[in-house]
Every structure is written in structure tokens, then in C-alpha cells.
Enzyme design. Structure first.
Site, PDB file in Angstrom:
ATOM      1  N   GLU A  91     -67.443  25.826  -9.234  1.00  0.00           N
ATOM      2  CA  GLU A  91     -66.286  25.707 -10.132  1.00  0.00           C
ATOM      3  C   GLU A  91     -66.703  25.830 -11.605  1.00  0.00           C
ATOM      4  OE1 GLU A  91     -63.596  25.914  -8.763  1.00  0.00           O
ATOM      5  OE2 GLU A  91     -63.558  24.835  -6.865  1.00  0.00           O
ATOM      6  N   HIS A 104     -64.084  17.087 -11.801  1.00  0.00           N
ATOM      7  CA  HIS A 104     -63.214  17.508 -10.699  1.00  0.00           C
ATOM      8  C   HIS A 104     -63.555  16.686  -9.466  1.00  0.00           C
ATOM      9  CE1 HIS A 104     -61.318  19.867  -7.608  1.00  0.00           C
ATOM     10  NE2 HIS A 104     -62.474  20.222  -7.083  1.00  0.00           N
ATOM     11  N   HIS A 128     -61.633  15.021  -5.394  1.00  0.00           N
ATOM     12  CA  HIS A 128     -60.611  15.149  -4.345  1.00  0.00           C
ATOM     13  C   HIS A 128     -60.070  13.766  -3.962  1.00  0.00           C
ATOM     14  CE1 HIS A 128     -63.317  18.781  -2.924  1.00  0.00           C
ATOM     15  NE2 HIS A 128     -62.669  19.058  -4.041  1.00  0.00           N
ATOM     16  N   GLU A 176     -49.010   0.832 -16.788  1.00  0.00           N
ATOM     17  CA  GLU A 176     -50.026   1.362 -17.711  1.00  0.00           C
ATOM     18  C   GLU A 176     -50.060   2.892 -17.790  1.00  0.00           C
ATOM     19  OE1 GLU A 176     -52.821  -0.452 -19.448  1.00  0.00           O
ATOM     20  OE2 GLU A 176     -51.156  -1.850 -19.349  1.00  0.00           O
ATOM     21  N   HIS A 217     -55.632  20.289  -3.093  1.00  0.00           N
ATOM     22  CA  HIS A 217     -57.078  20.364  -3.311  1.00  0.00           C
ATOM     23  C   HIS A 217     -57.614  19.111  -4.019  1.00  0.00           C
ATOM     24  CE1 HIS A 217     -60.833  22.913  -4.317  1.00  0.00           C
ATOM     25  NE2 HIS A 217     -61.080  21.660  -4.660  1.00  0.00           N
TER      26      HIS A 217
HETATM   27  P1  13P Z   1     -69.362  22.768  -5.474  1.00  0.00           P
HETATM   28  O1  13P Z   1     -70.231  22.150  -4.400  1.00  0.00           O
HETATM   29  O2  13P Z   1     -69.672  24.232  -5.668  1.00  0.00           O
HETATM   30  O3  13P Z   1     -69.421  21.986  -6.755  1.00  0.00           O
HETATM   31  O4  13P Z   1     -67.858  22.749  -4.952  1.00  0.00           O
HETATM   32  C1  13P Z   1     -67.224  21.557  -4.611  1.00  0.00           C
HETATM   33  C2  13P Z   1     -65.752  21.613  -4.839  1.00  0.00           C
HETATM   34  O5  13P Z   1     -65.135  20.581  -4.991  1.00  0.00           O
HETATM   35  C3  13P Z   1     -65.062  22.920  -4.870  1.00  0.00           C
HETATM   36  O6  13P Z   1     -63.778  22.804  -5.400  1.00  0.00           O
HETATM   37 ZN    ZN Z   2     -62.918  20.817  -5.127  1.00  0.00          ZN
END
Ligand code: 13P
Ligand code: ZN
Length: 270
Positions: free
Chosen positions: A116, A139, A141, A169, A210
Site C-alpha cells: 500500500e 492503515h 482492518h 467524544e 476492507h
Molecule cells: P502489506 O502486507 O503489503 O502491507 O498489505 C497488507 C494490507 O493490509 C493490504 O491492504
Molecule cells: Zn489492508
């Protein structure tokens, strides 16, 4: 030259990866982080003239030329970062208008930066254009935000309003709201460009089905943004299917603006 494993910014990133894994936000190799570093901070720990490898990025980012980033590696597990930072993390300097990344430290098993990287670098450029102090792009999940993108309207204003109403909050922590991208193929320049565009107006960008991107001036701020939105999403999923007897009203949200000196995104409380 000081030992890089003692650099406060590296120690903090390692701790953050460990903490994010503990929160369940980063299964397997899920998630990635990049931190903009000062050249002087890097020079205290590394010989910046010693380029270990030159890696093509596949995009250009002229605004970031010559800038240094500490970044997680592709395919690397956040749970393992603490045990071997030099394999799982790298320090790169962007060159050739952002088209190459010069590796100065890390990725010692021959690895490279996160898949990413386009979304991270383009988001850094976008955030720096609106906040010169921005240093972090993160980033992950998180379960509840991810689940919410299956059952909630993805309209940004509606999505944000729901989060603001799930915990007092929220509007104080992210008054600009959250932006939302529809599902797209990850790891591409296209999702990178779309994310960066959304980063110009908010520090949180949800990737439907995602995960989420956060940006901020430091790791605490960025982690805290995601943490707060994720908590609100958890509350939403607990109550969405139950009859509501009361909520935080728009009038209440206006009172919070007044009390905490924040301004909601213009038009988003109409
Ligand atoms: P990477 O292992 O390449 O960082 O990817 C993980 C991910 O969350 C892809 O969206
Ligand atoms: Zn991801």
C-alpha cells in the site's frame, strides 16, 4: 553513530504495531504504517549516503522527493515487528520525484515496503498540503468499522453522523468526519490516488469492505482517531438491530461544538 534500535521514533512504531495487533486490527500481515522522519533524526543513526538498495515505487510524488520514511514491510506480521524490527521495517528516502525509494535500513531479508505504499505516499503528500505537521499514515482492518461498511449506507455524511451519535467524544475527536471510499482493488495507484483525494478533507478514510486509513501528526493522534471511530462502530453494531429509545441529537452535537470549540464539517449537521 547511535544504535537505531534505540531511536525513540522506531521504538514507538514497534510498540504501536504490537498494540494494533493486540487490538485485533491487524490479522496476519494486515495493516501498514508509514512515518515521515526528519533528515537530521535519521542522520544521527545512519549513514544517509549508504544506499542499500534502490526500489522502484511505480508512481511519482514530486512533493515528497528527498523525504525519509519509516515504513512497515509487505507481507510482514505486526505481531512479529517487536521481535525483529530490522526484518519487518525499513527506512527509505524517496528520489527521482518519488519514482524510486532508496533503502537505508531494514527489510534485511530482501523484503520491501508495504504493497500500500502508493496510498501511503500519496496520502502523505495530500495531508502535508493541508497540514505541514502531518507525519503519520496508518492503515488497518478493525472489525467493527469493517462490519459497518456491509450494513450501513456508505454516504460519507450519513456514515459520519452515525459515528458522531454513537459516542459523545466522536465529534470532538474527528469534527471533520470520516470520508468513505467504495470497495476498490487494494495495493494499486488508483486506490492510492482516491485515498489521497479523500485525505485532503479528513484524517480518516474508510475503505469499504476492507478497513480504514488514518493520518495525523504523531502515532498517538492517528491511533486515537482510529480507536475512537472503531469504538463508535462497535456501539453501532451493538444497537443497530434494537429499538432506539434515544440518541445524541443534532442539537446535542451543536452543544458539543460550542463546549469544545470544534466545528463540524460545514453542512454535515444540517
Ligand atoms: P502489506 O502486507 O503489503 O502491507 O498489505 C497488507 C494490507 O493490509 C493490504 O491492504
Ligand atoms: Zn489492508
Amino acid at each position: 553513530m547511535k544504535d537505531i534500535l534505540t531511536a525513540p521514533w522506531l521504538v514507538e512504531l514497534v510498540r504501536t504495531c504490537t498494540n494494533m495487533y493486540a487490538h485485533g486490527w491487524d490479522e496476519r500481515n494486515g495493516g501498514n504504517i508509514s512515518v515521515l522522519l526528519d533528515a537530521a533524526d535519521v542522520a544521527a543513526y545512519l549513514d544517509c549516503k549508504a544506499v542499500l538498495r534502490t526500489l522502484p515505487t511505480g508512481f511519482s510524488a514530486p512533493a515528497l522527493d528527498g523525504k525519509y520514511f519509516l515504513v512497515t514491510g509487505t507481507g510482514k506480521y505486526f505481531k512479529n515487528v517487536q521481535y525483529d524490527p530490522a526484518v519487518n521495517l525499513g527506512i527509505v528516502r524517496l528520489a527521482d520525484g518519488g519514482q524510486t525509494a532508496q533503502l537505508l535500513w531494514g527489510f534485511t531479508d530482501g523484503g520491501k515496503f508495504t504493497s500500500e505504499f502508493p496510498a501511503h505516499m500519496m496520502s502523505h503528500a495530500a495531508r502535508l498540503s493541508v497540514d505541514p505537521e502531518n507525519r503519520v499514515v496508518m492503515h488497518c482492518h478493525p472489525n467493527n468499522l469493517l462490519a459497518m461498511t456491509y450494513v450501513h449506507d456508505l454516504d460519507e455524511k450519513t456514515f459520519t453522523r452515525t459515528l458522531w451519535q454513537m459516542e459523545t467524544e466522536c465529534i470532538v475527536v474527528f469534527p471533520e468526519g470520516v470520508n468513505v471510499l467504495p470497495w476498490m482493488v487494494c495495493g494499486t495507484n488508483e486506490i492510492g490516488q482516491a485515498t489521497a483525494e479523500k485525505m485532503k478533507t479528513a484524517r480518516l478514510v474508510v475503505w469499504a469492505q476492507h478497513g480504514i486509513y488514518g493520518a495525523g501528526r504523531d502515532l498517538d493522534e492517528t491511533f486515537g482517531l482510529i480507536e475512537t471511530a472503531e469504538k463508535a462502530a462497535a456501539v453501532y453494531l451493538k444497537i443497530a438491530h434494537l429499538p432506539w429509545k434515544q440518541t445524541i441529537t443534532v442539537a446535542d452535537l451543536h452543544q458539543l461544538e460550542e463546549r469544545f470549540g470544534v466545528k463540524a464539517r460545514p453542512g454535515w449537521l444540517d
